[in-house]
Design an enzyme around this catalytic site. Structure first.
Site, PDB file in Angstrom:
ATOM      1  N   GLY A  65       0.809  -1.216   0.000  1.00 39.19           N
ATOM      2  CA  GLY A  65       0.000   0.000   0.000  1.00 39.19           C
ATOM      3  C   GLY A  65       0.842   1.265   0.000  1.00 39.19           C
ATOM      4  N   ASP A  66       1.941   1.247   0.746  1.00 43.33           N
ATOM      5  CA  ASP A  66       2.849   2.393   0.774  1.00 43.33           C
ATOM      6  C   ASP A  66       3.497   2.592  -0.595  1.00 43.33           C
ATOM      7  OD1 ASP A  66       2.264   2.210   3.518  1.00 43.33           O
ATOM      8  OD2 ASP A  66       3.980   0.892   3.826  1.00 43.33           O
TER       9      ASP A  66
END
Length: 308
Positions: free
Chosen positions: A250-251
């Site tokens: 996600g990052d």
């Protein structure tokens, strides 16, 4: 310039333990130590994509020194505030039949250290991006992201928030440039479980109505949805590949989106780059390298993105 803010960075101790059993001695088959924390991960992937950025945050003790050393070894620029007491946390990532995580607490952040942070943030210039990502140590209030955005209110900055629950909900009235919940976090904002592209997109629009300019929703292997300030909504499945590591995907999506957006300010390109960066990290044992992201992008660009 892009700045990433990680209040509680960590050393991630990643261990592979086949046949793990509770209540007895287990032996690792492989182990690795990495610098972790959501903002830190964004900085690493941006660096891998050749996008200059500065990692901000708080570090303490010998673990904090190791976090900084690892990031500098990767070529990242850091401007951490060193705390006088405690140690930066260690997070254990257990890879067995099921993935298990044990996350440390991290050091206390005194008011004097917060004052130093606010001074640093006042140095940001028009057009800069600030990524606020991840959890807040227990000694700080859930309103700390709001405090930062209040102090920067009226500045020509693009602020990106990757957080959940009240940390996310409370900042929406400050009109962040981008928020990136996953579909579970998006549903939690409304007290429900979301299923299907249409329902997820509808709730992304609701978050936009609450104040966010752009809403990027990650859906793991199902792909992602982007609702833009230009009143467009895109859906795309994730690139195909074997998932070997979900940590940091996600990052990486945030990093890829920013890299794509800053290269022409085209939301469709930013969306593709975000999906490719997130998937490339999921397909790798570490955070995605620039060439891995580029290879997925070359494949994905041949496929049309669906407008919804």
């Amino acid at each position: 310039m892009i700045y990433t803010m990680t209040f509680n960075p960590a050393l991630d101790y990643i261990v592979k333990v086949p046949g793990y059993q509770e209540g007895t001695v287990n032996r690792t088959a492989a182990e690795k130590i990495m610098a972790g924390g959501k903002g830190v991960n964004v900085s690493v992937v941006l660096q891998n994509l050749g996008v200059p950025n500065t990692a901000l945050g708080f570090i303490a003790g010998f673990t904090g020194g190791e976090i900084e050393r690892i990031l500098k070894q990767l070529g990242c620029h850091t401007d951490f505030i060193r705390l006088p007491d405690g140690n930066s946390r260690i997070n254990v990532k257990l890879k067995a039949d099921k993935e298990t995580e044990i996350n440390g607490q991290g050091p206390s952040i005194p008011e004097s250290a917060m004052a130093v942070l606010y001074q640093k943030l006042q140095m940001l210039k028009d057009g800069d991006c600030l990524v606020l990502a991840g959890s807040i140590p227990s000694g700080l209030p859930d309103s700390v992201y709001c405090e930062i955005m209040e102090r920067l209110n009226g500045r020509n900055l693009n602020i990106i928030v990757d957080a959940e629950k009240d940390l996310l909900k409370n900042v929406l009235s400050y009109h962040p440039f981008l928020v990136k919940p996953n579909h579970h976090e998006l549903g939690a904002l409304f007290g429900k479980t979301l299923t299907g592209i249409k329902e997820i997109a509808e709730h992304a629009y609701l978050v936009q109505e609450m104040g966010a300019r752009n809403v990027l929703v990650s859906m793991a292997g199902e792909g992602g949805i982007l609702v833009t300030e230009e009143k467009q909504a895109f859906f795309s499945p994730a690139p195909r590949g074997k998932v070997v590591n979900s940590t940091g995907a996600g990052d990486s999506m945030v990093a890829g989106f920013l890299a794509g957006y800053l290269d022409g300010k085209n939301y469709e390109k930013a969306f593709r780059m975000g999906l490719c960066a997130g998937s490339a990290s999921a397909f790798s044992t570490e955070l995605a390298a620039g060439n891995e992201i580029a290879a997925l992008y070359e494949t994905m660009i041949k496929e049309p993105i669906k407008q919804i």
